[in-house]
Design a protein around this motif. Structure first.
Motif, PDB file in Angstrom:
ATOM      1  N   GLU A   1     -12.375 -16.893  34.472  1.00  0.00           N
ATOM      2  CA  GLU A   1     -11.598 -16.817  35.699  1.00  0.00           C
ATOM      3  C   GLU A   1     -10.798 -18.104  35.819  1.00  0.00           C
ATOM      4  OE1 GLU A   1     -14.718 -16.282  38.622  1.00  0.00           O
ATOM      5  OE2 GLU A   1     -14.275 -14.141  38.693  1.00  0.00           O
TER       6      GLU A   1
ATOM      7  N   GLU B   1      -8.227 -20.247  38.259  1.00  0.00           N
ATOM      8  CA  GLU B   1      -7.658 -20.412  39.592  1.00  0.00           C
ATOM      9  C   GLU B   1      -6.537 -21.439  39.514  1.00  0.00           C
ATOM     10  OE1 GLU B   1      -9.461 -22.663  43.190  1.00  0.00           O
ATOM     11  OE2 GLU B   1     -10.144 -20.573  43.340  1.00  0.00           O
TER      12      GLU B   1
ATOM     13  N   LYS C   1      -3.677 -23.535  41.889  1.00  0.00           N
ATOM     14  CA  LYS C   1      -3.282 -23.906  43.251  1.00  0.00           C
ATOM     15  C   LYS C   1      -2.158 -24.938  43.212  1.00  0.00           C
ATOM     16  CE  LYS C   1      -7.549 -23.153  45.752  1.00  0.00           C
ATOM     17  NZ  LYS C   1      -8.473 -23.711  46.732  1.00  0.00           N
TER      18      LYS C   1
ATOM     19  N   TYR D   1      -5.662 -26.624  38.335  1.00  0.00           N
ATOM     20  CA  TYR D   1      -6.238 -25.452  37.671  1.00  0.00           C
ATOM     21  C   TYR D   1      -7.741 -25.648  37.528  1.00  0.00           C
ATOM     22  CZ  TYR D   1      -1.397 -25.582  35.970  1.00  0.00           C
ATOM     23  OH  TYR D   1      -0.030 -25.672  35.880  1.00  0.00           O
TER      24      TYR D   1
ATOM     25  N   ASP E   1      -2.108 -22.618  49.874  1.00  0.00           N
ATOM     26  CA  ASP E   1      -3.085 -23.220  48.965  1.00  0.00           C
ATOM     27  C   ASP E   1      -3.802 -24.403  49.607  1.00  0.00           C
ATOM     28  OD1 ASP E   1      -2.557 -21.317  47.077  1.00  0.00           O
ATOM     29  OD2 ASP E   1      -1.447 -22.639  45.732  1.00  0.00           O
TER      30      ASP E   1
END
Length: 86
Positions: free
Chosen positions: A19, A21, A23, A36, A83
């Motif tokens: 996964e 992510e 921002k 990240y 974010d």
């Protein structure tokens, strides 16, 4: 991309499902910064953290989305606000 910092914390394999992510952490019309994180989905272990810095260039010169009233400016501002809430 004007800068990139990566910290590898745990190894991953080809069979791992990850996964990622992303921002937006900073934006001023001319440059932006992105953070990240990458986690192993099965274990939840944090595998990688990273941070990148970007600037916008047009015709070999710095380009300001804000000054040029480019529609992307409002989109990036909204993304940054969202974010930063998280």
């Amino acid at each position: 991309v004007v800068g990139l910092d990566i910290e590898y914390k745990k190894p991953t394999g080809f069979a791992d499902i990850l996964e990622i992510e992303v921002k937006l952490t900073a934006y001023n019309g001319i440059k932006m910064e992105v953070a990240y994180t990458m986690k192993n989905k099965a274990t939840g272990e944090l595998c990688v953290t990273a941070h990148s810095r970007h600037c916008f260039i047009k015709d070999g010169r710095l380009y300001s989305f804000k000054r040029e009233q480019n529609p992307m400016d409002k989109k990036l501002q909204a993304a940054l606000e969202e974010d930063l809430k998280q």
